[in-house]
Design an enzyme around this catalytic site. Structure first.
Site, short mmCIF file in Angstrom:
data_model
loop_
_atom_site.label_atom_id
_atom_site.label_comp_id
_atom_site.label_asym_id
_atom_site.label_seq_id
_atom_site.Cartn_x
_atom_site.Cartn_y
_atom_site.Cartn_z
N PHE A 1 0.92 -1.20 -0.07
CA PHE A 1 -0.11 -0.08 -0.16
C PHE A 1 0.81 1.46 -0.08
O PHE A 1 0.45 2.28 -0.45
CB PHE A 1 -0.90 -0.01 1.38
CG PHE A 1 -1.98 1.10 1.16
CD1 PHE A 1 -2.95 0.97 0.10
CD2 PHE A 1 -2.00 1.97 2.15
CE1 PHE A 1 -3.88 2.12 0.25
CE2 PHE A 1 -2.94 3.06 2.26
CZ PHE A 1 -3.99 3.08 1.24
N ARG A 2 2.09 1.26 0.46
CA ARG A 2 3.05 2.37 0.41
C ARG A 2 3.00 2.91 -0.96
O ARG A 2 3.20 4.11 -0.86
CB ARG A 2 4.52 1.73 1.03
CG ARG A 2 5.48 2.88 0.99
CD ARG A 2 6.75 2.28 1.00
NE ARG A 2 7.79 3.39 0.75
CZ ARG A 2 8.24 3.67 -0.46
NH1 ARG A 2 7.54 3.11 -1.64
NH2 ARG A 2 9.06 4.39 -0.60
N ASP A 3 3.28 2.12 -1.85
CA ASP A 3 3.23 2.51 -3.36
C ASP A 3 1.97 3.54 -3.56
O ASP A 3 2.47 4.61 -4.06
CB ASP A 3 3.27 1.68 -4.23
CG ASP A 3 3.67 2.03 -5.76
OD1 ASP A 3 4.55 2.55 -6.09
OD2 ASP A 3 2.47 1.81 -6.64
#
Length: 143
Positions: free
Chosen positions: A101-103
């Site tokens: 999810f960081r992306d």
């Protein structure tokens, strides 16, 4: 074997991770009463982003300090921590999900919706567990 683990850096990162958890818990508590508040959305988004960075940085410090295999990317850091028994499988799966999810938090932030954050508000517990797993591993292998 003597290891050169930067425990001071790890400790600083774990403190930031705890701060991220506090922000997530506070924004989660307030979201019902202040639905659609952009400040809560930005606070939660940034806390999730920094939490994922803390995990990556702590993982990198652990891998470097304990001379584990070299990671090929961010997800590989989590794989290595799981393989080396720093974190358990069920925790590793949830942490991988956050690292993925960081992306979106970093590159596709303009497409994020408050609804997408709902799932990740529940990540506070695994983030606190991550801190405990790291501390346990350090205690078992350094002290």
């Amino acid at each position: 074997m003597v290891y050169d683990v930067d425990t001071d850096r790890i400790e600083r990162q774990l403190r930031v991770l705890r701060d991220c958890v506090a922000v997530l818990e506070e924004t989660k508590r307030r979201r019902g009463e202040q639905e659609g508040d952009p400040v809560l959305f930005f606070a939660a988004s940034r806390a999730l982003h920094l939490a994922s960075e803390c995990i990556i940085d702590v993982g990198t410090a652990m891998i470097d300090g304990f001379i584990m295999r070299d990671p090929g990317g961010y997800l590989d850091i989590v794989d290595i921590l799981e393989d080396e028994r720093v974190i358990p499988k069920e925790g590793a799966d949830r942490i991988r999900d956050l690292v993925r999810f960081r992306d979106r938090l970093v590159r596709r932030y303009d497409e994020l919706s408050p609804g997408e954050l709902e799932k990740y508000w529940e990540q506070a517990e695994v983030l606190l567990s991550f801190e405990g797993w790291v501390r346990d591993y350090l205690r078992q292998n350094l002290f």
